[in-house]
Motif scaffolding. Structure first.
Motif, mmCIF file in Angstrom:
data_model
loop_
_atom_site.group_PDB
_atom_site.id
_atom_site.type_symbol
_atom_site.label_atom_id
_atom_site.label_comp_id
_atom_site.label_asym_id
_atom_site.label_seq_id
_atom_site.Cartn_x
_atom_site.Cartn_y
_atom_site.Cartn_z
ATOM 1 N N ILE B 462 15.169 -0.471 80.018
ATOM 2 C CA ILE B 462 14.216 0.469 79.390
ATOM 3 C C ILE B 462 14.270 0.335 78.006
ATOM 4 O O ILE B 462 15.251 -0.176 77.230
ATOM 5 C CB ILE B 462 14.692 1.863 79.482
ATOM 6 C CG1 ILE B 462 14.785 2.369 80.982
ATOM 7 C CG2 ILE B 462 13.609 3.079 78.965
ATOM 8 C CD1 ILE B 462 15.666 3.453 81.075
ATOM 9 N N ALA B 463 12.820 0.234 77.428
ATOM 10 C CA ALA B 463 12.354 0.074 76.153
ATOM 11 C C ALA B 463 12.217 1.114 75.393
ATOM 12 O O ALA B 463 11.058 1.779 76.222
ATOM 13 C CB ALA B 463 11.788 -1.138 75.884
ATOM 14 N N ILE B 464 12.572 1.749 74.240
ATOM 15 C CA ILE B 464 12.031 2.905 73.581
ATOM 16 C C ILE B 464 11.563 2.644 72.324
ATOM 17 O O ILE B 464 12.375 1.763 71.353
ATOM 18 C CB ILE B 464 13.058 4.023 73.538
ATOM 19 C CG1 ILE B 464 13.747 4.479 74.861
ATOM 20 C CG2 ILE B 464 12.482 5.398 72.811
ATOM 21 C CD1 ILE B 464 14.697 5.475 74.871
ATOM 22 N N TYR B 465 10.319 2.710 71.881
ATOM 23 C CA TYR B 465 9.758 2.365 70.929
ATOM 24 C C TYR B 465 9.246 3.611 69.809
ATOM 25 O O TYR B 465 8.817 4.483 70.347
ATOM 26 C CB TYR B 465 8.417 1.485 70.815
ATOM 27 C CG TYR B 465 8.740 0.307 71.749
ATOM 28 C CD1 TYR B 465 9.430 -0.701 71.202
ATOM 29 C CD2 TYR B 465 8.295 0.115 73.084
ATOM 30 C CE1 TYR B 465 9.555 -2.027 71.901
ATOM 31 C CE2 TYR B 465 8.488 -1.002 73.893
ATOM 32 C CZ TYR B 465 8.911 -2.209 73.164
ATOM 33 O OH TYR B 465 9.334 -3.244 73.918
ATOM 34 N N ASP B 466 9.725 3.608 68.592
ATOM 35 C CA ASP B 466 9.632 4.675 67.697
ATOM 36 C C ASP B 466 8.307 4.777 67.036
ATOM 37 O O ASP B 466 8.098 4.211 65.849
ATOM 38 C CB ASP B 466 10.645 4.761 66.483
ATOM 39 C CG ASP B 466 10.841 6.054 65.749
ATOM 40 O OD1 ASP B 466 9.904 7.028 66.405
ATOM 41 O OD2 ASP B 466 11.337 5.887 64.823
ATOM 42 N N VAL B 467 7.307 5.159 67.894
ATOM 43 C CA VAL B 467 5.805 5.309 67.307
ATOM 44 C C VAL B 467 5.264 6.366 68.263
ATOM 45 O O VAL B 467 5.311 6.573 69.685
ATOM 46 C CB VAL B 467 5.089 3.932 67.519
ATOM 47 C CG1 VAL B 467 4.933 3.352 68.600
ATOM 48 C CG2 VAL B 467 3.606 4.218 67.023
ATOM 49 N N ASP B 468 4.494 7.401 67.554
ATOM 50 C CA ASP B 468 4.064 8.559 68.474
ATOM 51 C C ASP B 468 2.570 8.143 68.805
ATOM 52 O O ASP B 468 1.717 8.404 67.685
ATOM 53 C CB ASP B 468 4.225 9.832 67.475
ATOM 54 C CG ASP B 468 3.986 10.836 68.401
ATOM 55 O OD1 ASP B 468 3.199 11.017 69.255
ATOM 56 O OD2 ASP B 468 4.476 11.981 67.928
ATOM 57 N N PRO B 469 2.365 7.941 69.863
ATOM 58 C CA PRO B 469 0.946 7.670 70.377
ATOM 59 C C PRO B 469 0.142 8.994 70.217
ATOM 60 O O PRO B 469 -1.261 8.639 70.117
ATOM 61 C CB PRO B 469 1.042 7.237 71.849
ATOM 62 C CG PRO B 469 2.093 7.678 72.313
ATOM 63 C CD PRO B 469 3.282 8.106 71.059
ATOM 64 N N ARG B 470 0.500 10.140 70.133
ATOM 65 C CA ARG B 470 -0.283 11.341 70.012
ATOM 66 C C ARG B 470 -0.768 11.441 68.560
ATOM 67 O O ARG B 470 -1.755 12.045 68.201
ATOM 68 C CB ARG B 470 0.352 12.487 70.498
ATOM 69 C CG ARG B 470 0.898 12.559 71.780
ATOM 70 C CD ARG B 470 -0.217 12.976 72.833
ATOM 71 N NE ARG B 470 0.191 12.570 74.383
ATOM 72 C CZ ARG B 470 0.696 13.374 75.189
ATOM 73 N NH1 ARG B 470 1.001 14.602 75.061
ATOM 74 N NH2 ARG B 470 1.051 12.945 76.179
ATOM 75 N N LYS B 471 -0.007 10.806 67.531
ATOM 76 C CA LYS B 471 -0.349 11.132 66.118
ATOM 77 C C LYS B 471 -0.745 9.822 65.916
ATOM 78 O O LYS B 471 -1.659 10.095 64.695
ATOM 79 C CB LYS B 471 0.970 11.567 65.656
ATOM 80 C CG LYS B 471 1.563 12.831 65.859
ATOM 81 C CD LYS B 471 2.732 13.339 64.841
ATOM 82 C CE LYS B 471 3.150 14.739 65.263
ATOM 83 N NZ LYS B 471 4.459 14.774 65.128
ATOM 84 N N ILE B 472 -0.447 8.666 65.976
ATOM 85 C CA ILE B 472 -0.783 7.295 65.419
ATOM 86 C C ILE B 472 -1.817 6.670 66.336
ATOM 87 O O ILE B 472 -1.483 6.313 67.565
ATOM 88 C CB ILE B 472 0.432 6.515 64.963
ATOM 89 C CG1 ILE B 472 1.384 7.286 64.261
ATOM 90 C CG2 ILE B 472 0.244 5.456 64.418
ATOM 91 C CD1 ILE B 472 2.718 6.643 63.851
ATOM 92 N N ASP B 473 -3.103 6.418 65.718
ATOM 93 C CA ASP B 473 -4.022 5.931 66.430
ATOM 94 C C ASP B 473 -3.910 4.247 66.702
ATOM 95 O O ASP B 473 -4.047 3.597 65.572
ATOM 96 C CB ASP B 473 -5.426 6.365 66.104
ATOM 97 C CG ASP B 473 -6.712 5.650 66.604
ATOM 98 O OD1 ASP B 473 -6.331 5.182 67.744
ATOM 99 O OD2 ASP B 473 -7.536 5.253 66.020
ATOM 100 N N PRO B 474 -3.754 3.687 67.825
ATOM 101 C CA PRO B 474 -3.497 2.340 67.849
ATOM 102 C C PRO B 474 -4.555 1.486 67.317
ATOM 103 O O PRO B 474 -4.344 0.519 66.567
ATOM 104 C CB PRO B 474 -3.315 1.980 69.497
ATOM 105 C CG PRO B 474 -3.294 3.302 70.022
ATOM 106 C CD PRO B 474 -3.773 4.488 69.292
ATOM 107 N N SER B 475 -5.659 1.936 67.250
ATOM 108 C CA SER B 475 -6.857 0.984 67.022
ATOM 109 C C SER B 475 -7.023 1.110 65.612
ATOM 110 O O SER B 475 -7.334 0.032 65.043
ATOM 111 C CB SER B 475 -8.034 1.255 67.704
ATOM 112 O OG SER B 475 -8.838 2.177 66.968
ATOM 113 N N THR B 476 -6.508 2.018 64.876
ATOM 114 C CA THR B 476 -6.537 1.853 63.241
ATOM 115 C C THR B 476 -5.140 1.624 62.721
ATOM 116 O O THR B 476 -5.170 0.943 61.607
ATOM 117 C CB THR B 476 -7.093 3.169 62.582
ATOM 118 O OG1 THR B 476 -6.523 4.354 63.308
ATOM 119 C CG2 THR B 476 -8.839 3.303 63.019
#
Lengths: 477, 563
Positions: B462-476
């Motif tokens: 398993i890989a866990i990445y510390d980035v919140d997809p609900r708060k941080i917009d991948p495209s910007t």
């Protein structure tokens, strides 16, 4: 009597793997298919081996238990600030892997014997690259074989027969026929001149054309063997053509050939004593072959010019690839010197002369190579595995080595082991212990165990692993 | 040690989970639905992404050519070193890292399974020795079989079943996982310094065409029921106009697929998607390839995305490497292997200012963005050929964000910028699609049933990445994602935490997967075969196979074959 087939011979870089060994009462009694050197090793190994480890006490080497010797070795290595770990070319890759871990643990220098043989070749490869292959490729395809500064007939006795001119391949037949034809031609000539001498009642002399290509070169179908050396070696005697260069002029000859291959004109009559005409013939031969191979030995790497010689040879072959298929290969000596380079490289990124004193691998031959460190007197302890630097190093380097505490792991009694502080008589890899070794063309083979080692002679790998465990125990409490 | 991974946003495409907040339970190295033991460690993954461990279908990490690359490039290592720690070994990078460093760096990115794609069978022991020294990750390796004399001879004579039995023996003897073809036929021709022109140009002295080799081995692959398809590096790779060869290669096995199951994998497709006649008239063929792939289910491909950096190219494609050497003048290593294959190594730098390199960069991304089904296009850089594997997070950034692409595009060669199709593509990968392209899709293509998903019974990689997809917009805010994907918050391998906050905290040995084919007719090595073996190779038959002793943790995959 037990018969073991397809045993691999742990002597030279050819690693012949078709040896049959007969064993009786845990002793090799007969071998088949080996050369004289291999036979001598299989039948006479271990005659002078010490039965137990030795530790120097009050100036004399005394027998000790393995545990004592391991403890003493670990003490030497942990007390040392800058130890060197040297040898590695006549042992298994498994042992080398442990050796590298040990070197990293004690923060020392680790170097293998290529530092005094094909080290310059490696430096040139890192500059120019190397177009090479495995030996079977030559068996099947090579129609021009050149040995430059190496004498396989004496040093790698089965090399020509197994891999090059006298082997039988898919696209190239063995060169035996032409060799025999030539031999009988010589005999006929000899007989005729003898008859002529008897009739004329005087000695006939023929002017010897030293550097003219002999007429049988015209036959295009068969493989050709060319030898370039400073003296007429035994390999040169079976060669189709022998080019004798003056000592230390290889660089000039190689560069002249390079110019000729690149269609540049040489505006001199001779280069390093060789007529340009002859060099032109050789260059033409190289260009016109379908698949050529140049083997080079220590004659090129350790004569004047060192890495520059190899640089010229590599560049020559690289240039030839614009015209035809041409490859080059160093003739490696010890049976696993290639393996030592290979294992060093995958674990540290560098093939020899690796310095761990900063906690990461560092490589700068001249600074981190063992001979230079010893001559500058920078190290304070040594571990030598399966090598005999006291006999081979410059005296000043050997002196530093033996003045410092020295551990030797070697199945044989050598001048180095006689001057050491701790000596482990180990098992012979490939006879008494298994292990991996790499042939000179980087083909890995599994060496076999055919007899049991004596009770106190462990394989190198095991001894090193015990020392490493002990070092870690001392360091980490 | 049992683990409870709490409140992470889980991306598990194989089970259709797209960013749901949920808990993952781990026990005994597997994913479970209930913990048996009362003692367990809790990982608070709230506000983090949880994905299966990364799977890499194609990355040159071990073996003779990789090692020759290491030897060739001391200048590459000196600038990137790894210090020894209490638990990890020291090493060097950059483009061809030493074995230990390779293992650690993959784990730090959350990757847990890596496939080494080219192994000369004769030097298989070398590859396996290096894989043993590559810690943490699971691995497998593909033997090069496309130019093997036995294969050429069997296929010339139309003996598919005999060929299949031989290939089965070869997979066993080399402990290999899949059939790899590199420039089929071309490498044999390279033995005499030649190459084949296209897939219908017969191999000199063998009277068999690359088309017959590809089709033959594809049939063999089917007969043996191998978990992966044939893994093909196409003919004419790296030559302008080669996209036609690639299309022909894909077409030539069209009729051999059954149902939706893929039957061919075109690897590092970027290098095989060049349009044009020479380096001046050079364009992207990605659109044509993507169109074909979109309408044909029998193909999977991986990107081979170019990274602008100094790297080391290495392939078994000897003739291509020679061309590259002539083109660049850089140092060149060639290593032909008797009766089997060849290889070459040339250091190479991809420059933004170069028109060709810029177009190459576009091709990789165009392929990824124009092919609609993410299950059939995978993220690779053909490490280290188009760039080192440590650049994967950067590639993810380009995939998830148009802004990221535009940023790089603005620095590219002007002519490339103006002619390329890429600037007009709007598509951005979702994280779900990223999870497919970097793990789920690759695991499925490889037939690794326990990898690439987080369903019950799967391996707890398993890989866990510390980035919140609900708060941080991948495209910007793509750079947040690039950062997170380069340094996994946690990497879990077989239920053990091996990486924490991007640092290795525990070292363990990964498994080596290999395929064990059980056939109906017991494959017997005849005396005639042994005799031919001695003629073809300079190694005795008995000394050829790799024993299981060379695999630290051997993991045979049993398959039932039809022959």
């Amino acid at each position: 009597m037990r018969k073991i087939e397809n045993v691999i011979c742990p002597v030279c870089g050819s690693l012949c793997d078709d040896i049959t060994v007969y064993v009786e009462d845990n002793r090799v009694v007969e071998v088949e298919n080996t050369c004289a050197v291999g036979r001598a090793k299989f039948l006479n190994y271990g005659l002078h081996r010490k039965p137990k480890p030795l530790i120097r006490k009050n100036g004399e080497l005394k027998e000790a238990s393995i545990e004592e010797a391991v403890r003493r070795s670990a003490e030497i290595l942990t007390e040392s600030k800058y130890p060197i770990l040297y040898g590695w070319s006549s042992t298994s890759c498994e042992a080398i892997r442990v050796g590298l871990e040990l070197a990293e643990e004690v923060g020392g220098i680790i170097d293998n014997t290529s530092t005094v043989c094909h080290g310059p070749s490696i430096l040139s490869i890192q500059d120019v690259g190397i177009p090479s292959c495995t030996l079977g490729q030559l068996r099947h395809r090579a129609d021009l074989v050149i040995y430059w500064g190496s004498d396989p007939y004496s040093a790698h006795p089965r090399h020509i027969e197994r891999y090059t001119v006298f082997s039988e391949g898919r696209f190239q037949k063995s060169g035996w026929r032409s060799f025999i034809r030539r031999l009988s031609g010589k005999l006929v000539k000899k007989r005729l001149s003898r008859v002529a001498e008897l009739i004329l009642r005087r000695k006939l002399t023929f002017p010897e054309e030293k550097y003219a290509l002999p007429p049988y070169f015209i036959s295009e179908e068969e493989r050709k063997l060319v030898v370039v050396d400073v003296r007429k070696t035994r390999t040169a005697e079976v060669a189709d053509y022998f080019l004798q260069v003056k000592p230390n002029t290889d660089y000039e000859v190689l560069q002249a050939l390079r110019m000729l291959v690149n269609d540049q004109d040489l505006e001199v009559d001779e280069v390093a004593g060789i007529p340009v005409r002859t060099l032109e013939d050789l260059a033409d031969l190289m260009i016109s072959c379908d698949f050529g191979i140049l083997f080079f030995g220590v004659g090129l790497t350790m004569s004047k010019g060192k890495l520059r010689n190899v640089d010229a040879a590599l560049s020559l072959v690289r240039d030839l690839n614009k015209r035809t298929k041409f490859l080059i290969m160093p003739m490696r000596g010890h049976y696993n010197v290639t393996g030592a380079n290979v294992v060093f490289t995958w674990q540290t990124g560098y093939p020899y002369a690796v310095d761990f004193s900063l906690g990461y691998p560092r490589y700068n031959p001249g600074e981190t190579s063992v001979v230079d460190i010893l001559r500058r007197g920078e190290c304070d302890a040594g571990l030598v595995v399966a090598s005999d630097p006291v006999s081979n190093f410059p005296a000043s380097a050997a002196k530093t080595l033996v003045d410092n505490p020295l551990i030797v792991i070697d199945p044989d009694v050598t001048p180095t082991s006689m001057m050491a502080d701790v000596v482990f008589p180990s098992a012979y890899i490939g006879i008494e212990a298994e292990g991996t070794a790499y042939r000179m063309d980087h083909v890995p083979l599994r060496l076999k165990k055919v007899v049991e080692p004596p009770p106190n002679c462990l394989p190198d790998q095991e001894i090193l692993a015990r020392i490493l465990r002990e070092v870690r125990r001392i360091r980490r409490g | 040690m049992a683990l409870l991974i709490r409140n992470g946003y889980v991306y598990d495409p194989m089970n259709g989970i797209d960013g749901e907040k949920m808990d993952i339970l781990v026990e005994g190295g597997k994913i479970v639905d209930k913990l048996k033991s009362a003692e367990y460690e809790v990982i608070d993954a709230s506000g983090m992404i949880v994905m299966p461990g990364g799977v890499d279908i194609h990355s040159h990490i071990a073996g003779s050519e990789v090692n020759a690359g290491r030897l060739l490039r001391p200048e590459d290592h000196a600038k990137d070193v790894e210090l020894k720690t209490e638990i990890t070994r020291s090493g060097v990078g950059y483009s061809v890292p030493s074995t230990f460093t390779t293992g650690y760096r993959y784990a730090k990115m959350g990757y847990t399974t890596v496939m080494n794609p080219s192994m000369p069978p004769l030097e298989a022991k070398h590859t396996h020795e290096e894989l043993c020294d590559t810690p943490i990750i699971d691995k497998a390796t593909y033997p090069l079989l496309g130019d093997w004399w036995f294969v050429l001879e069997y296929l010339r004579d139309g003996k598919i079943e005999e060929c299949a039995l031989h290939v089965a023996w070869m997979l066993y003897a080399t402990k290999g996982y899949a059939i790899k073809l590199v420039n089929p036929g071309g490498l044999e021709a390279w033995g005499f310094g030649r190459n084949v022109r296209d897939i219908d140009d017969p191999v000199p002295y063998f009277n068999v065409t690359p088309r017959e080799i590809i089709r033959g081995l594809c049939k063999v692959n089917k007969l043996l029921h191998l978990p992966h398809t044939i893994h093909v590096h196409t003919n004419n790779l790296g030559k302008p106009g080669n996209y036609e060869t690639t299309l022909q290669t894909m077409k030539c096995v069209e009729d051999l697929s059954s149902g939706d199951k893929p039957c061919i994998h075109i690897t590092h497709c970027q290098f095989s998607a060049f349009k044009g006649v020479d380096w001046r008239e050079f364009y992207s063929g990605a659109e044509d390839i993507a169109k074909y792939v979109n309408f044909h289910k029998h193909v999977t491909i991986d990107m081979g995305q170019v990274i602008f950096t100094d790297t080391t190219t290495m392939t078994a494609d000897g003739p291509f490497q020679y061309i590259l050497h002539e083109l660049t003048g850089n140092k060149w290593v060639n290593h032909d292997v008797e009766t089997e294959t060849s290889s070459g190594i040339v250091p190479f730098r991809y420059r933004r200012r170069s028109y060709v390199h810029s177009i190459q960069w576009c091709i990789g991304l165009e392929l990824a963005l124009l092919i609609r089904d993410p299950w059939r296009i995978f993220l690779t850089t053909d490490h280290p050929n188009a760039g080192p594997f440590t650049s994967y997070p950067q590639v993810i950034g380009w995939l998830i964000s148009r802004k990221a692409r535009e940023e790089t595009l603005s620095k590219l060669n002007k002519r490339a910028r103006e002619t390329a199709l890429l600037p007009s593509i709007d598509r951005e990968y979702s994280l779900y699609e990223v999870a497919i392209a970097t793990r789920a899709g690759q695991a499925r293509a490889l037939g690794l049933k326990d990898k690439g998903h987080l369903g019950v019974g799967g391996d707890a990689d398993i890989a866990i990445y510390d980035v919140d997809p609900r708060k941080i917009d991948p495209s910007t805010q793509y750079d947040e994602y690039v950062k997170a994907f380069s340094k996994a918050a946690y990497t879990i391998k077989e239920g053990e935490i091996v990486v924490r906050n991007g640092e290795v905290v525990k070292v363990l040995d990964g498994k080596t997967y290999w395929v064990k084919v059980s056939s109906n007719s017991e494959y017997e090595v005849s005396e005639d075969m042994k005799r031919r073996f001695t003629e073809y190779w300079t190694v005795q038959f008995d000394n050829y196979p790799v024993s299981e002793a060379y695999l630290k943790r051997s993991k045979p995959v049993q398959v039932e074959s039809e022959v």
